[in-house]
Enzyme design. Structure first.
Site, mmCIF file in Angstrom:
data_model
loop_
_atom_site.group_PDB
_atom_site.id
_atom_site.type_symbol
_atom_site.label_atom_id
_atom_site.label_comp_id
_atom_site.label_asym_id
_atom_site.label_seq_id
_atom_site.Cartn_x
_atom_site.Cartn_y
_atom_site.Cartn_z
ATOM 1 N N ILE A 2 3.624 2.804 2.661
ATOM 2 C CA ILE A 2 4.962 2.281 2.360
ATOM 3 C C ILE A 2 5.461 2.898 1.061
ATOM 4 C CG2 ILE A 2 6.288 0.194 1.870
ATOM 5 C CD1 ILE A 2 4.056 -1.360 3.376
ATOM 6 N N ASP B 168 0.852 -1.188 0.000
ATOM 7 C CA ASP B 168 0.000 0.000 0.000
ATOM 8 C C ASP B 168 0.894 1.247 0.000
ATOM 9 O OD1 ASP B 168 -1.765 2.079 0.534
ATOM 10 O OD2 ASP B 168 -2.970 0.897 1.935
ATOM 11 N N HIS B 169 0.847 1.995 -1.107
ATOM 12 C CA HIS B 169 1.749 3.141 -1.258
ATOM 13 C C HIS B 169 1.370 4.317 -0.351
ATOM 14 C CE1 HIS B 169 5.069 5.026 -2.990
ATOM 15 N NE2 HIS B 169 4.516 5.638 -4.023
ATOM 16 N N ARG B 170 0.198 4.279 0.261
ATOM 17 C CA ARG B 170 -0.172 5.342 1.202
ATOM 18 C C ARG B 170 0.692 5.286 2.454
ATOM 19 N NH1 ARG B 170 -6.385 4.157 2.126
ATOM 20 N NH2 ARG B 170 -5.431 2.084 2.336
#
Length: 464
Positions: free
Chosen positions: A439, A435-437
Site C-alpha cells: 500500500i 504495509d508499505h510493500r
C-alpha cells in the site's frame, strides 16, 4: 515394553500447549491419574494426569517447551526388563567372584613352592623375580589406564550434564516442538540463532534445514543482554504467561518484517453519537451493546470492498498479492492476561445490530478465556479501540500477515467553524497503520479520507 505418557486432547480446538511446570522428577514412583505436567494454552492452564503408574525412567520435555497432542512427555520403567538386567548383573557378579578365587589360589601356590623348587638354581629364581616385576609394572600401567578412563568418563559426563543444562535453559527462550529441538541437536544448530517462520514465531524443521544451508540469523537486537537491575534496587522476576509470550513474538515478527507507514485523520462523529443514543435500547434488547466499534466494523467492512488491497496479503516468495473475496475483521480485546484479537467472520454481510451482539459475545468469551481456535483464525483487517482508556493518537502494529490496522482513540469536544460560526463538535482521532510493500501513501490517504467521510456522512460516502 516401556510405558509412555502422552499429551492428551486438552480442550476442543486446542492442539498445542506450553509446558509451564513439571510436577515430578526422574526416579519418582507415580500412580495412575496423578498429575505430572502443568501446561498453558491461549485460553487456560491445565494439569496432565498419568495414564499409567510406575517409576519415571525419563522426562522428555522441559519447562517452556511447546508440545502437541500425542507427543510423549514421560517414559516409565519396564519392570520386566529391569528384573532381567538385575539377574544378568547378579550372574555376572558370581562369575567374577569365582575367577577371583581361582586367581588367589594360583598366587598362593606361587608363593609356597615345594622342597624341590627350593633346590633349583639362583638363575631360575632371578628370572621368576624379573617376571613378577614385569607383571607388577603391567598391573600398574593397567591401573593408570583405568584411572585415565575414569577421568575421561567423568569429564564426558560433566560435559553431557552441561549440554543438558544448556539445552534446558535455551528451551525457555525459543518456541519449538521437542521434535524440532531433537533435529537441531542432531544437526548441531543453535535454536537461539534462528528466526521462526511458523505460527507465533515457532521454529519449524524447514527453518532449521534452511539455516543449516546458510539461512539468516536473528536480528542481534533481539539478543541484547540486560544489565543486572538488582544492583540499583529490589526487583522481581515474573514469567510471562502464554498470551504475553505469543503477543511478544507476533508483534516482534510483524515489526521486523513489515515496513510500517502511519496515517492519521479526524472525524466529526457528533451525528454517530446521536445515532448510538437513539438506537442503543433496541440493540440491548437484542442482547448486544451499540458501540462506536460496531459501527466502525460495518464501515470498515464496506471500505475493504472499495479498497481491495487493504483486504489482501503479500507473498514475497512468489512476488504476488493475495486478494481475499471475504471480509473477516479482528477486534482487539484487552483481558487481564493480555491482548486477544478474535475474528468477526463475514462482517460485510451483517447489520450493525448483528455486529453489536456478536462483538459483545466474543469479547466476553475472550475475557473468560473461552475462545476457540476458529475464533482466532482467518482475519483480514484489525480494529483496535483505545477510546475507553484515553489518549489522543497511537500507532498500532500491523497484525501480520494482514497489511493494515485501524486505531481509534478517545473523542474530544472541539470548536469547529461551520457556516460562519464555531460550534462544539465531537472529534474522533483515527490512526491507520499499513504495509508499505503493498500500500502506498496515496492509497493510505484515500482509505482514511473515505472512513472520515463515512463517519461524518454515511450516505454521501456510500454513494461516492
Amino acid at each position: 515394553m516401556a510405558k509412555e505418557i502422552k499429551v492428551p486432547q486438552i480442550s476442543e480446538g486446542v492442539d498445542t500447549a506450553v509446558i509451564s511446570e513439571i510436577l515430578v522428577s526422574k526416579g519418582d514412583k507415580i500412580e495412575e491419574d496423578q498429575s505430572v505436567i502443568s501446561v498453558e494454552t491461549d485460553k487456560a492452564t491445565a494439569e496432565i494426569p498419568a495414564t499409567a503408574g510406575g517409576t519415571i525412567k525419563e522426562i522428555k520435555v522441559s519447562e517452556g517447551d511447546e508440545v502437541s497432542v500425542g507427543d510423549v512427555i514421560i517414559v516409565l520403567e519396564d519392570d520386566g526388563k529391569d528384573s532381567e538386567e538385575k539377574e544378568e548383573g547378579k550372574a555376572s557378579d558370581e562369575e567374577e567372584e569365582t575367577l577371583a578365587n581361582k586367581k588367589e589360589e594360583a598366587e598362593k601356590e606361587e608363593e609356597e613352592p615345594d622342597s624341590d623348587e627350593k633346590e633349583k638354581d639362583e638363575s631360575k629364581s632371578a628370572k621368576k623375580e624379573e617376571k613378577q616385576k614385569e607383571k607388577k609394572e603391567e598391573d600398574d600401567e593397567d591401573e593408570d589406564d583405568d584411572e585415565e578412563d575414569a577421568e575421561k568418563k567423568k569429564s564426558k559426563g560433566s560435559e553431557a550434564k552441561k549440554d543438558k543444562d544448556s539445552d534446558k535453559a535455551s528451551s525457555k527462550e525459543v518456541y519449538a516442538s521437542p521434535g524440532v529441538r531433537r533435529l537441531a541437536r542432531e544437526l548441531g544448530v543453535n535454536l537461539e540463532e534462528i528466526s521462526g517462520s511458523g505460527e507465533s514465531g515457532r521454529i519449524t524443521e524447514k527453518d532449521i534445514k534452511e539455516y543449516k544451508e546458510g539461512g539468516s540469523k536473528k536480528s542481534s537486537s533481539s539478543q541484547v543482554k540486560l544489565p543486572d537491575f538488582s544492583k540499583w534496587g529490589a526487583v522481581e522476576n515474573k514469567p510471562l504467561n502464554n498470551i504475553k509470550k505469543t503477543t511478544a513474538k507476533n508483534v516482534l515478527a510483524s515489526w521486523q518484517s513489515v515496513p510500517h507507514v502511519f496515517q492519521f485523520g479526524e472525524a466529526d462523529i457528533s451525528g454517530v453519537e446521536t445515532y448510538i443514543e437513539d438506537h442503543k435500547d433496541k440493540v440491548e434488547k437484542a442482547g448486544g451493546k451499540l458501540t462506536l466499534t460496531a459501527i466502525l466494523t460495518k464501515i470498515v467492512a464496506t471500505a475493504l470492498h472499495k479498497f481491495p488491497t487493504f483486504n489482501a496479503s503479500i507473498d514475497m516468495d512468489k512476488e504476488e498479492m493475495i486478494l481475499k473475496k471475504y471480509v473477516n475483521i479482528n477486534i482487539a480485546v484487552a483481558t487481564e492476561d493480555g491482548l486477544l484479537v478474535p475474528v468477526i467472520k463475514n462482517a460485510d454481510q451483517k447489520s450493525i445490530s448483528d455486529l453489536s451482539v456478536e462483538i459483545s459475545e466474543i469479547a466476553k468469551k475472550a475475557r473468560e478465556q473461552k475462545l476457540s481456535k476458529e475464533d482466532m483464525e482467518g482475519g483480514n483487517f484489525s480494529i483496535s479501540n483505545l477510546g475507553g482508556i484515553g489518549g489522543t493518537n497511537f500507532t498500532p502494529i500491523v497484525y501480520h500477515p494482514q497489511v493494515a490496522i485501524l486505531g481509534i482513540s478517545r473523542a474530544t469536544t472541539k470548536p469547529v467553524y461551520i457556516d460562519g460560526k464555531f460550534e462544539p463538535r465531537s472529534i474522533l482521532p483515527l490512526s491507520l497503520s499499513y504495509d508499505h510493500r503493498l500500500i502506498d501513501g496515496a492509497d493510505g490517504a484515500g482509505f482514511m479520507n473515505w472512513l472520515v467521510k463515512a463517519l461524518e456522512d454515511p450516505y454521501e460516502a456510500l454513494l461516492g
